[in-house]
Enzyme design. Structure first.
Site, PDB file in Angstrom:
ATOM      1  N   GLU A 198     -38.081  21.815  -4.320  1.00  0.00           N
ATOM      2  CA  GLU A 198     -37.730  22.963  -3.486  1.00  0.00           C
ATOM      3  C   GLU A 198     -37.201  24.150  -4.284  1.00  0.00           C
ATOM      4  OE1 GLU A 198     -35.013  21.178  -0.756  1.00  0.00           O
ATOM      5  OE2 GLU A 198     -36.597  20.513   0.617  1.00  0.00           O
ATOM      6  N   GLU A 220     -38.292  -0.489  -9.501  1.00  0.00           N
ATOM      7  CA  GLU A 220     -36.900  -0.114  -9.769  1.00  0.00           C
ATOM      8  C   GLU A 220     -36.182  -1.127 -10.657  1.00  0.00           C
ATOM      9  OE1 GLU A 220     -33.890  -1.504  -6.449  1.00  0.00           O
ATOM     10  OE2 GLU A 220     -35.400  -0.187  -5.583  1.00  0.00           O
TER      11      GLU A 220
END
Length: 269
Positions: A80, A111
Site C-alpha cells: 500500500e 512457516e
C-alpha cells in the site's frame, strides 16, 4: 505452547449457543483491549522508527517477514505504500512464508523452515543498511526466528512484532514490540485481536516512517499515485484547497504534472 497467551482459553464458552448479538458484543469487547496493549510499545517503537528513518535516508530498505495472517499483513502494508506515498515498489518489501501463493492458500509447513526467510530475502541482496521486521503473533514461528537471526548476523537493523511476552522472535530482534492482547474470543484464533494489534503497529511504523521521509506535507498525501477516479478527485481537492484555486484548474494541473506535490510546485511558475 500452553503457556503462550495467544493460545490460552477464551474467556467465553459455548459460543455456538450464543445469540448473534452476544457474539458480536463479545468480539467487540475483546477488540477494545487492543489499543491499550499497543500503546505500551510506543516507547520501543519510537526508537525503532527513528533508526529505520536514519537508515532509509541513507538508501536502506525495509523488509517484512511473516507466515499466515502475520505474513499477509506485512505484504499488505508494504504493497500500500507506493500508491499512497509515491515511493518505489522495492523500498518496503513484504515476504510471506511459502511465497505469494500463500497469500490466498496456506502452504504446508512453510512457516516451519528456519532457513526459508533468508533464502527468500537473498534475491534482494540485503545489506547492512537495510531493516528487517519479523511479524509473528505467537512469537515462535521458525521462519521468522531464523530470518531475524540471519539478518542480525549480516548487520541489518531488526525489529519484531509479536503478541506474546518473552518469545523466541523477540529474543532475536534488537527492538521487540510485544503487544500482549490476551486470549482470543475463539481460542487460539490470532487473526482476531492479535491480527488487529499487528495491523495497528504496522500502520504506525510505516506511516511515521513515510512522514519522516518527507512523503507527507501538512496532513496530505501529496506524493500519492493518481491511479483511479477517487484519487484524482482527492488530489484535485488537495490542490484547490492548498492553492486557493478552482477545482477545474486544480484537476488540470494534477493531470498535467502527475502528483499533488508537483502540481503545487508549478503553480505561479
Amino acid at each position: 505452547m500452553e503457556n503462550r497467551v495467544t493460545e490460552q482459553t477464551s474467556a467465553y464458552d459455548n459460543l455456538q449457543d450464543m445469540s448473534v448479538r452476544d457474539i458480536l458484543t463479545g468480539i467487540n469487547r475483546e477488540d477494545s483491549l487492543v489499543p491499550g496493549a499497543v500503546a505500551k510499545v510506543i516507547p520501543t517503537m519510537e526508537q525503532l522508527v527513528e533508526r529505520i528513518v536514519e537508515r532509509m535516508k541513507n538508501g536502506g530498505r525495509m523488509f517484512y517477514i511473516g507466515a499466515g495472517t502475520s505474513g499477509r499483513l506485512g505484504v499488505t502494508d508494504a504493497s500500500e505504500l507506493p500508491p499512497t506515498y509515491g515511493v518505489p515498489f522495492d523500498l518496503v518489501i513484504g515476504l510471506i512464508a511459502g511465497g505469494d501463493g500463500a497469500l490466498r492458500k496456506a502452504v504446508e509447513r512453510a512457516e516451519d523452515d528456519p532457513e526459508g526467510a533468508w533464502r527468500d530475502l537473498e534475491p534482494f541482496r540485503p545489506t547492512a543498511q537495510d531493516v528487517l521486521i519479523g511479524i509473528a503473533a505467537s512469537g515462535t514461528t521458525p521462519y521468522v526466528v531464523g530470518g531475524l537471526r540471519e539478518a542480525r548476523r549480516h548487520g541489518l537493523l531488526t525489529g519484531a512484532i509479536t503478541c506474546n511476552p518473552a518469545s523466541p522472535v523477540a529474543a532475536e530482534a534488537e527492538y521487540a514490540l510485544e503487544a500482549v492482547v490476551g486470549p482470543e474470543f475463539v481460542t487460539g484464533s490470532t487473526r482476531m485481536k492479535a491480527g488487529t494489534a499487528q495491523k495497528l503497529m504496522l500502520n504506525m511504523i510505516s506511516t511515521s516512517v513515510m512522514i519522516k521521509l518527507g512523503r507527507v506535507e501538512g496532513n496530505r498525501m501529496v506524493n500519492m499515485q493518481i491511479t483511479n477516479a477517487k484519487l484524482v478527485g482527492r488530489g484535485t481537492r488537495m490542490i484547490a484547497e492548498a492553492a486557493g484555486i478552482g477545482e477545474e484548474q486544480a484537476r488540470e494541473l494534477l493531470l498535467r504534472w502527475g502528483s499533488v506535490k508537483e502540481a503545487l510546485g508549478h503553480i505561479g511558475k
